[in-house]
Design a protein around this motif. Structure first.
Motif, PDB file in Angstrom:
ATOM      1  N   MET A  42       0.820  -1.205   0.000  1.00 32.70           N
ATOM      2  CA  MET A  42       0.000   0.000   0.000  1.00 32.70           C
ATOM      3  C   MET A  42       0.857   1.259   0.000  1.00 32.70           C
ATOM      4  N   VAL A  43       1.912   1.257   0.830  1.00 32.04           N
ATOM      5  CA  VAL A  43       2.794   2.428   0.896  1.00 32.04           C
ATOM      6  C   VAL A  43       3.453   2.670  -0.465  1.00 32.04           C
ATOM      7  N   ILE A  44       3.814   1.589  -1.150  1.00 30.84           N
ATOM      8  CA  ILE A  44       4.442   1.738  -2.467  1.00 30.84           C
ATOM      9  C   ILE A  44       3.439   2.292  -3.479  1.00 30.84           C
ATOM     10  N   PHE A  45       2.210   1.780  -3.426  1.00 27.46           N
ATOM     11  CA  PHE A  45       1.171   2.325  -4.308  1.00 27.46           C
ATOM     12  C   PHE A  45       0.929   3.805  -4.014  1.00 27.46           C
ATOM     13  N   LEU A  46       0.888   4.148  -2.715  1.00 25.35           N
ATOM     14  CA  LEU A  46       0.652   5.545  -2.339  1.00 25.35           C
ATOM     15  C   LEU A  46       1.739   6.453  -2.906  1.00 25.35           C
ATOM     16  N   ALA A  47       2.984   6.000  -2.810  1.00 21.72           N
ATOM     17  CA  ALA A  47       4.087   6.795  -3.364  1.00 21.72           C
ATOM     18  C   ALA A  47       3.875   6.999  -4.861  1.00 21.72           C
ATOM     19  N   GLY A  48       3.404   5.934  -5.537  1.00 23.67           N
ATOM     20  CA  GLY A  48       3.134   6.040  -6.966  1.00 23.67           C
ATOM     21  C   GLY A  48       1.985   6.990  -7.255  1.00 23.67           C
ATOM     22  N   LEU A  49       0.928   6.885  -6.451  1.00 19.79           N
ATOM     23  CA  LEU A  49      -0.251   7.733  -6.674  1.00 19.79           C
ATOM     24  C   LEU A  49       0.089   9.206  -6.507  1.00 19.79           C
ATOM     25  N   GLN A  50       1.013   9.483  -5.588  1.00 16.31           N
ATOM     26  CA  GLN A  50       1.325  10.879  -5.322  1.00 16.31           C
ATOM     27  C   GLN A  50       2.130  11.530  -6.443  1.00 16.31           C
ATOM     28  N   THR A  51       2.655  10.712  -7.365  1.00 14.10           N
ATOM     29  CA  THR A  51       3.378  11.301  -8.491  1.00 14.10           C
ATOM     30  C   THR A  51       2.434  11.682  -9.639  1.00 14.10           C
ATOM     31  N   ILE A  52       1.183  11.233  -9.554  1.00 17.09           N
ATOM     32  CA  ILE A  52       0.236  11.574 -10.630  1.00 17.09           C
ATOM     33  C   ILE A  52      -0.277  12.994 -10.403  1.00 17.09           C
ATOM     34  N   PRO A  53      -0.092  13.891 -11.394  1.00 17.20           N
ATOM     35  CA  PRO A  53      -0.507  15.281 -11.191  1.00 17.20           C
ATOM     36  C   PRO A  53      -2.021  15.408 -11.012  1.00 17.20           C
ATOM     37  N   ILE A  54      -2.416  16.220 -10.023  1.00 20.31           N
ATOM     38  CA  ILE A  54      -3.835  16.398  -9.715  1.00 20.31           C
ATOM     39  C   ILE A  54      -4.568  17.020 -10.900  1.00 20.31           C
ATOM     40  N   GLU A  55      -3.826  17.833 -11.677  1.00 18.27           N
ATOM     41  CA  GLU A  55      -4.451  18.539 -12.803  1.00 18.27           C
ATOM     42  C   GLU A  55      -5.153  17.565 -13.746  1.00 18.27           C
ATOM     43  N   LEU A  56      -4.555  16.364 -13.888  1.00 21.49           N
ATOM     44  CA  LEU A  56      -5.152  15.383 -14.798  1.00 21.49           C
ATOM     45  C   LEU A  56      -6.573  15.042 -14.363  1.00 21.49           C
ATOM     46  N   TYR A  57      -6.734  14.854 -13.043  1.00 17.94           N
ATOM     47  CA  TYR A  57      -8.060  14.495 -12.536  1.00 17.94           C
ATOM     48  C   TYR A  57      -9.012  15.676 -12.671  1.00 17.94           C
ATOM     49  N   GLU A  58      -8.480  16.875 -12.413  1.00 17.68           N
ATOM     50  CA  GLU A  58      -9.343  18.058 -12.500  1.00 17.68           C
ATOM     51  C   GLU A  58      -9.855  18.232 -13.924  1.00 17.68           C
ATOM     52  N   ALA A  59      -8.920  18.027 -14.881  1.00 20.57           N
ATOM     53  CA  ALA A  59      -9.331  18.144 -16.280  1.00 20.57           C
ATOM     54  C   ALA A  59     -10.373  17.091 -16.619  1.00 20.57           C
ATOM     55  N   ALA A  60     -10.160  15.864 -16.131  1.00 25.14           N
ATOM     56  CA  ALA A  60     -11.109  14.781 -16.415  1.00 25.14           C
ATOM     57  C   ALA A  60     -12.472  15.079 -15.816  1.00 25.14           C
ATOM     58  N   ARG A  61     -12.442  15.680 -14.600  1.00 20.55           N
ATOM     59  CA  ARG A  61     -13.706  15.987 -13.937  1.00 20.55           C
ATOM     60  C   ARG A  61     -14.477  17.058 -14.719  1.00 20.55           C
ATOM     61  N   MET A  62     -13.709  18.025 -15.256  1.00 17.62           N
ATOM     62  CA  MET A  62     -14.325  19.052 -16.089  1.00 17.62           C
ATOM     63  C   MET A  62     -15.072  18.423 -17.249  1.00 17.62           C
ATOM     64  N   ASP A  63     -14.405  17.386 -17.811  1.00 22.16           N
ATOM     65  CA  ASP A  63     -15.011  16.727 -18.962  1.00 22.16           C
ATOM     66  C   ASP A  63     -16.130  15.785 -18.546  1.00 22.16           C
ATOM     67  N   GLY A  64     -16.388  15.733 -17.254  1.00 22.10           N
ATOM     68  CA  GLY A  64     -17.491  14.928 -16.779  1.00 22.10           C
ATOM     69  C   GLY A  64     -17.187  13.442 -16.664  1.00 22.10           C
ATOM     70  N   ALA A  65     -15.873  13.099 -16.548  1.00 27.38           N
ATOM     71  CA  ALA A  65     -15.515  11.681 -16.420  1.00 27.38           C
ATOM     72  C   ALA A  65     -15.895  11.159 -15.030  1.00 27.38           C
ATOM     73  N   SER A  66     -16.459   9.979 -14.998  1.00 25.94           N
ATOM     74  CA  SER A  66     -16.871   9.386 -13.728  1.00 25.94           C
ATOM     75  C   SER A  66     -15.627   8.949 -12.954  1.00 25.94           C
ATOM     76  N   ARG A  67     -15.808   8.633 -11.668  1.00 26.67           N
ATOM     77  CA  ARG A  67     -14.697   8.153 -10.847  1.00 26.67           C
ATOM     78  C   ARG A  67     -14.052   6.927 -11.480  1.00 26.67           C
ATOM     79  N   TRP A  68     -14.894   6.033 -11.961  1.00 27.92           N
ATOM     80  CA  TRP A  68     -14.381   4.799 -12.561  1.00 27.92           C
ATOM     81  C   TRP A  68     -13.570   5.085 -13.812  1.00 27.92           C
TER      82      TRP A  68
END
Lengths: 299, 310
Positions: B190-216
């Protein structure tokens, strides 16, 4: 700077969109948060309760075992700890484990630190060869019977040497790898200027490099210490006398001897074997987690 | 250019050239000596020096007898090898799946802005610092058929039909063990996954949310692809752990009941140290070591490719 502005604009827009959609997004976020907490609390309990239960059981009387399975003990039977400590020879085991683990830590740090320094900061033609030799062979396991036969031939049965020497050999490659990565990040001018001032390589290493290598030393030390402290297989095949057992071996031997009847003492033994390390972990959790995952994250 | 330099070099008198060329600094050799010596004597020597043992019949007491390749051909007649190998594959596959799924799930939960994240993370990681002996014995009690926690929980919940002899029934002893191994290690992954997740830029999710992408959709199209290197690291670590399994099966059941939890390392150990078939056990441990080495090389390549990307 530009990142924070864009993200703040984005969040402003997101909240505007949120308001436009009414409360449905906020409700959804709330539900996700509550569900997340609920799941995490269950998982946390699944980790913590067995440990708390272990301590509960260690204080119970023989009769309480079947009548009071889940709850805390009705009274604290410290005598369980006294009995486990004496019959299980756990005092010896704690001393043995401490001596063996600290020796491995010190030897690995000294050997790997010096080697990594030579590879990174000294003019050494064979540095890369030594490094790649260690890295390429490190993951090949040592077949157990040949190691056993060799240690027996060296008359190391029932000695600290049998537990320390193979552990040091096993720990060196990865530690060289860690130290090398760290030393490469140190500016060479630091060492060059020390040498201009008349430092030898050894004194430059000891006076300049070692004092600023705390993080790397901590990582290597924690990994080696926990690995050696919990090592079970090597003591299992190399140790015969009860007084020479390390903690895991002593606990297992105690269980085989008393596990069917004196269960509360077994739990006391388990607690003695676990509590020091868990307390240490909670005191220095950041370093522990960093040290134990270094191989997977940094490698 | 080249000719000029060679011409110059020829004119330099030998007496000036010699000292700079021949003087080798001994210091770096002395610096690497302890490490290389330790490593050579206690790793490389037993690694190769034990090979002759594989061609002997030897019980550790009587003088050894040379038997050629008998120890290797015997493996094909050893009925416990396919059994142990099968169990080992199940063990490795089972732990890889359970550890990866559970650790990825918890890492995703902890990657939110939740209160108490640090506490959850620290707690789920706790068993990693514990000895496998303690973990194994603790769970032997938890799984105990008469007085164990699991069965008394089932009873308290009125789910008596779920009461099992978790370690005594050969059909469920191995799955029970997978639970224990996962319990111990998933916080690590889990700690290794968390380290990986933290390298993903938040902007990507924000942009996806703008486009109306679901959580899945966000998970499938952003998180998973970007997490692939970390996923590979976790899978290879768990895979090696699964194939190296020894402590848990040895402590909890000694490979039983009816060899249902016998894995390869345990089989080799029992042949060697319980039946004193040192020659045969050596031959098996070499074959097994080659297999583990191949797995490790794959892991090493995964890890080094991962570094290149960063």
């Amino acid at each position: 700077m530009s990142n924070t502005t864009t993200s703040s604009i984005a969040s402003q827009q997101a909240s505007r969109i949120g308001r436009a959609f009414g409360s449905s997004i906020r409700t959804e976020q709330m539900l996700v948060r509550i569900a997340s907490h609920a799941i995490l609390i269950v998982l946390t309990l699944l980790i913590l309760y067995p440990l708390v239960w272990m301590v509960f059981e260690s204080f119970k009387t023989g009769g309480e075992f079947s009548t009071n399975v889940w709850g805390p003990p009705q009274s604290l039977q410290w005598v369980n700890y006294v009995d486990a400590w004496n019959t299980g020879k756990l005092g010896y085991a704690l001393v043995n484990s401490t001596i063996v683990s600290l020796s491995v830590v010190v030897l690995v740090i000294v050997c790997a630190g010096l080697a990594a320094y030579a590879i990174t900061k000294m003019r050494f033609r064979y540095g890369p060869a030594v490094f790649f030799f260690l890295i390429f062979t490190m993951s090949a396991p040592v077949p157990i019977i040949p190691l056993y036969a060799m240690l027996v031939a060296l008359h190391l049965t029932d000695t600290y040497g049998a537990l320390i020497l193979p552990a040091v050999a096993g720990g060196i490659p990865f530690s060289v790898f860690m130290f090398r990565a760290y030393f490469l990040s140190l500016p060479s001018e630091l060492i060059e200027s020390a040498k201009v001032d008349g430092c030898t390589d050894l004194s430059a290493f000891l006076r300049i490099v070692v004092p600023i290598s705390g993080p790397a030393i901590a990582t290597v030390a924690i990994l080696q210490f926990i690995g050696t402290w919990n090592e079970y297989f090597l003591p299992l095949i190399m140790i015969r006398t009860p007084e020479m057992r390390t903690i895991p071996l002593a606990i297992q031997a105690f269980f085989y001897q008393w596990g069917r009847t004196e269960w509360q003492q077994v739990f006391a033994a388990l607690s003695i074997g676990t509590i020091p390390m868990v307390v240490l972990y909670y005191l220095m959790q950041r370093q522990f987690i960093q040290g134990l995952t270094a191989g997977a994250i940094k490698a | 250019m080249a000719t000029v330099t060679t011409g110059l070099r020829k004119r330099v008198p030998d007496s000036v050239k010699k000292p700079t060329r021949r003087r080798t600094n001994l210091a770096p050799f002395l610096f690497v000596l302890p490490a290389v010596l330790f490593y050579f004597v206690f790793k490389i020597v037993p690694m190769f020096g034990g090979l002759p043992l594989a061609f002997l019949r030897w019980d550790g007491i009587e003088p050894p007898v040379f038997v050629g390749v008998d120890n290797f051909t015997r493996m094909f007649e050893d009925e416990l090898i396919p059994l142990a190998l099968g169990n080992n594959i199940k063990y490795a596959a089972g732990t890889v799946i359970m550890k990866t799924a559970l650790s990825l799930f918890t890492a995703l939960l902890l990657n939110q802005a939740l209160r108490g994240r640090g506490f959850y993370r620290t707690t789920l990681f706790t068993p990693v610092v514990m000895s496998f002996v303690v973990v194994g014995l603790l769970w032997t009690w938890i799984f105990n058929a008469q007085i164990g926690l699991v069965n008394s929980l089932m009873h308290a919940l009125g789910l008596d039909f779920l009461i099992q002899d978790w370690l005594g029934d050969p059909h469920i002893s191995l799955p029970s063990m997978l639970v224990v191994d996962t319990w111990r290690w998933y916080g690590f992954h889990m700690v290794i996954f968390l380290a990986g997740l933290q390298t993903i830029p938040i902007e990507l999710y924000e942009a996806a949310r703008m486009d109306g992408a679901s959580r899945w959709r966000q998970f499938a199209n952003i998180t998973l692809p970007l997490l692939k290197p970390v996923l590979l690291v976790n899978v290879t670590f768990a895979l090696l752990g699964g194939f190296n399994a020894f402590d848990i099966p040895y402590i909890m059941t000694e490979g039983g009941p009816a060899n249902s939890t016998l894995v390869m390392a345990l089989h080799i150990y029992i042949r060697g140290f319980k039946f004193y078939k040192f020659g045969y056990a050596t031959a098996m441990s070499y074959v097994w070591a080659v297999f583990i080495t191949i797995l490790s090389i794959i892991q090493f390549r995964v890890l080094s490719r991962n570094t290149d990307n960063n």
